[in-house]
Every structure is written in structure tokens, then in C-alpha cells.
Enzyme design. Sequence first.
Site, short mmCIF file in Angstrom:
data_model
loop_
_atom_site.label_atom_id
_atom_site.label_comp_id
_atom_site.label_asym_id
_atom_site.label_seq_id
_atom_site.Cartn_x
_atom_site.Cartn_y
_atom_site.Cartn_z
N GLN A 96 1.66 10.54 -19.27
CA GLN A 96 0.16 10.81 -19.51
C GLN A 96 -0.08 12.33 -19.18
O GLN A 96 -0.91 12.96 -19.66
CB GLN A 96 -0.62 9.96 -18.51
N LYS B 64 7.62 -1.74 -5.42
CA LYS B 64 8.71 -0.50 -6.05
C LYS B 64 8.77 -0.60 -7.49
O LYS B 64 8.77 0.35 -8.19
CB LYS B 64 10.28 -0.79 -5.35
N TYR C 278 7.89 -5.67 -1.51
CA TYR C 278 8.77 -4.66 -1.62
C TYR C 278 9.34 -4.57 -3.16
O TYR C 278 9.04 -3.59 -3.54
CB TYR C 278 9.98 -4.91 -0.70
N LYS D 87 0.65 -1.26 -0.02
CA LYS D 87 -0.18 -0.20 -0.03
C LYS D 87 0.96 1.38 -0.01
O LYS D 87 0.87 1.98 -0.73
CB LYS D 87 -0.93 0.07 1.19
P1 NAD Z 1 13.81 3.81 6.99
O1 NAD Z 1 13.00 2.96 7.27
O2 NAD Z 1 14.91 4.57 7.78
O3 NAD Z 1 12.82 5.28 6.50
C1 NAD Z 1 11.82 4.94 6.03
C2 NAD Z 1 10.93 6.23 6.87
O4 NAD Z 1 9.56 6.09 5.95
C3 NAD Z 1 10.61 5.90 8.07
O5 NAD Z 1 10.77 7.04 8.74
C4 NAD Z 1 9.07 5.48 8.03
O6 NAD Z 1 8.38 5.68 9.41
C5 NAD Z 1 8.53 6.01 6.84
N1 NAD Z 1 7.18 5.37 6.28
C6 NAD Z 1 7.10 4.08 6.03
N2 NAD Z 1 5.68 3.93 5.71
C7 NAD Z 1 5.21 5.03 5.90
C8 NAD Z 1 4.07 5.72 5.22
N3 NAD Z 1 2.97 4.68 4.89
N4 NAD Z 1 3.77 7.08 5.31
C9 NAD Z 1 4.41 7.68 6.07
N5 NAD Z 1 5.73 7.17 6.18
C10 NAD Z 1 6.16 6.12 6.18
O7 NAD Z 1 14.58 3.73 5.53
P2 NAD Z 1 15.74 4.25 4.64
O8 NAD Z 1 16.74 3.34 4.44
O9 NAD Z 1 15.69 5.71 5.02
O10 NAD Z 1 14.85 4.31 3.28
C11 NAD Z 1 14.31 5.49 2.60
C12 NAD Z 1 13.57 5.11 1.26
O11 NAD Z 1 14.68 4.82 0.53
C13 NAD Z 1 12.79 3.87 1.30
O12 NAD Z 1 11.85 4.34 0.31
C14 NAD Z 1 13.65 2.83 0.79
O13 NAD Z 1 13.00 1.87 0.12
C15 NAD Z 1 14.78 3.39 -0.13
N6 NAD Z 1 15.79 2.55 -0.39
C16 NAD Z 1 16.75 2.63 0.92
C17 NAD Z 1 17.88 1.80 0.76
C18 NAD Z 1 18.96 2.01 1.66
O14 NAD Z 1 19.92 1.12 1.42
N7 NAD Z 1 18.83 2.48 2.86
C19 NAD Z 1 18.24 1.09 -0.42
C20 NAD Z 1 17.20 1.21 -1.48
C21 NAD Z 1 16.09 1.91 -1.41
#
Ligand code: NAD
Length: 313
Positions: A164, A151, A147, A93
Site C-alpha cells: 500500500q 506474529k 504469539y 499488543k
Molecule cells: P528477548 O525476550 O530476549 O528480547 C525481547 C526484548 O523485547 C526484551 O528486551 C524485552 O524487554 C523487549 N520488549 C518486549 N515487549 C516490548 C515492548 N512492548 N516494547 C519494548 N520492548 C519490548 O527475546 P529474543 O530471543 O531476543 O527475541 C527477539 C525477537 O526475535 C522477538 O521478536 C522474538 O519473537 C524473535 N524470535 C526469537 C527467536 C529465538 O530463538 N531467540 C526465535 C524466533 C523469533
Amino acid sequence: MHLRKRVLVTGGSGFLGSHLCERLLQEDCEVICVDNFFTSSKQNIEHLLPNPRFEVIRHDITFPLYVEVDEIYNLACPASPIHYQFDPVQTIKTCVHGAINMLGLAKRLRIPIFQASTSEVYGDPEVHPQPESYWGNVNPIGYRSCYDEGKRCAESLFFAYQRQHGLAVKVGRIFNTYGPRMHPNDGRVVSNFIMQAIQGKPITVYGDGSQTRAFCYVDDLIELMIRFMRNDHNFCGPLNMGNPNDFTILELAQKIIKLTGSRSHISFEPLPNDDPSQRKPDIAIAYSKYKWEPQTQLNEGLLQTLNYFNKFI
Ligand code: NAD
Ligand code: UDP
Ligand code: UDP
């Protein structure tokens, strides 16, 4: 009316989000941090709260959001395997409904929007290193699929809104990133190994440790994110964002034991389902478009991270 750039960062209290908020505030932007604190605590942004240009909204992006901003960085999503598999439906979601809401917001305001995509869109890659042109090898029904496929669907949505509705979208595929403010218990390899090493607990290497990864220090990643967002709105990506210096997980365990002077021994544990055997970004596009390449050596980045984790013991 506002003159300063006002930037929305979803997931702004998370590991990457908190560094991005900090960087944007340093550049005199106004920052609205939206987070539901699912995988992070307010501690990550506590030091930013006194800044009058910083605002926090507790909100889940799977619900609509109406604010007035100039650009959006969409980072909200649980990112570590144990976090995103804890509630897979909510993960999907967040990836899909969350992306639709943020794209709807960007469409209403006609503003640029960055999507934090991931190297997981390549799945267990058969091409190595992975260029952006590779379509990936993903198990659509496996434990990681909430995931990976979430994504991938988000990427599809971003490009659909671009085609679009003519939106300026920026899709960045982030590879493994590490640094201060990673969650100490999120199960990711760098945080696990450092916490285990400083607590004298066994270092849990999954499988035989021959799988490879390449790790980027957070400051390098944020620099590329900003350059990507600010330059050439006709270039939507996807853009690989990561450090191409790869090694085995066993080598990482040995390096962290040495760096911390720990007496921990290595304990080999079962390999999780669908764990990719290799991963390393081809960063030719990041280099040619932005002259970007990682600046932080692994040792230096691990020391910064170690200093941070030392606070938890
Ligand atoms: P993280 O878990 O520290 O941060 C994600 C944040 O999103 C958290 O603060 C969480 O509370 C918030 N969150 C989750 N679901 C939510 C929702 N429905 N509404 C509002 N807030 C929500 O993770 P991160 O490592 O900082 O990752 C940040 C982004 O980067 C993510 O989208 C992740 O998929 C992407 N990413 C990170 C890495 C990595 O190595 N750190 C690698 C690939 C992609
Ligand atoms: N949306 C939002 N904030 C806005 C504008 C839209 O959260 O400022 C949400 C809205 O709830 C909608 C989604 O974004 O469900 C997608 O918007 P879009 O305009 O693409 O679709 P539509 O409103 O036509 O369904
Ligand atoms: N890993 C490990 N021990 C741990 C945590 C992770 O051996 O305590 C391995 C994991 O199996 C994977 C790699 O380290 O091969 C990177 O895992 P992480 O969860 O950090 O990120 P991924 O790249 O799998 O998304």
C-alpha cells in the site's frame, strides 16, 4: 544532519537485540536501543553504555515513537513460551500495535524496516522441513496463539505497508536460536538444560523427548539478519533464518549432560499444550540469495553458552 547510519533496534536489550546492537556499533553505526525491559535486564547492554554512539530509550512500542533514524530492526516482543504466555494480551499488543507504530515510523521516514518474525508462524507443521512457501498449521485460539497469531498478523501488516505504501520491508522467520545472554530463567530448552545440568538438578524433558528442533548460534543468525537487511530492497522475504541441523530434545539433553560432565538425571515431564512435534528450516533461499549457511557447530556454540551461564552459579 548526521552522516553515520543511525539504526533503531527495538527489543535492543534482549538476547538477540543486544548482539545486534553490538554488531552495529562495531560497524560504526549510531544505535538507538528501545526497550521496556519486560523480559530483559540492562545487564545485556551494560558493556555498550559507555559508547557515545549508543543510546537507550525506555519505551513500550505499543505507544507511538518519534525519532529520526535511517533503518529499523523490530525485535521487541517476549519470545519464550513462558514469557509470551505470562501476559498474552500484552504479547498481542506488542506484535500488532507495536508493528503498526514501527511501520508508521518507517513510512514517515521512508526507511527500510526488518521484522523479527518466527518459525512459530508454521505452528505444528505438517510439512518438513518448512519452506517459506508453507502456510502453516496454527491453532488460532490455543495458548501459543497470542504469539503465533500475533506474529502472523505482524507479517500481514508488513506486507500490507509494502503493497500500500511501497515500504522496503524485510520479514525474517527466525527459528530456535541460542547463545550467550539468553535469559537463564526464560524456560527455553537450551537455557533450561544448561542451568539444570550445571546446578545438578534434574533435566526436564517434556513429553518423551522425541520432538525435534534445529538450533542456530546467535552470531550466525545476526550475520544473516544484516545481509538480508542490507541487500536488494526489492526482496521482502519472508526469509527462513535458522540452522537446519535437527535432532530430538532427548538427544539435546544427553548432549548437554555429556558436555557439562553433569550428574543430573533426566526427568520426563508433561508436554506443554500445542508443542510442535517437529521443526527445521529449509534455508535454500538464504543460501541462494546471500550464500549464507551456519558456521558454528553445535558443540562450539553450546560451549560458548555454557561459559556464559557459568557466571550465574
Ligand atoms: P528477548 O525476550 O530476549 O528480547 C525481547 C526484548 O523485547 C526484551 O528486551 C524485552 O524487554 C523487549 N520488549 C518486549 N515487549 C516490548 C515492548 N512492548 N516494547 C519494548 N520492548 C519490548 O527475546 P529474543 O530471543 O531476543 O527475541 C527477539 C525477537 O526475535 C522477538 O521478536 C522474538 O519473537 C524473535 N524470535 C526469537 C527467536 C529465538 O530463538 N531467540 C526465535 C524466533 C523469533
Ligand atoms: N507513528 C509513530 N511514529 C512516527 C509515525 C507514526 O509511532 O514517526 C505511529 C502513529 O502513532 C500511527 C502509527 O504509527 O498510529 C501508524 O502510522 P500510519 O502513518 O500508518 O497511520 P496513521 O497515522 O494514518 O493512523
Ligand atoms: N523443552 C523441554 N524441556 C524444557 C524446555 C523445553 O523438553 O525444559 C522442549 C519443549 O517442549 C519444546 C522444545 O524443548 O518441544 C523447545 O522448546 P523452547 O521453549 O525452547 O522453544 P519452542 O521451539 O517450543 O518455541
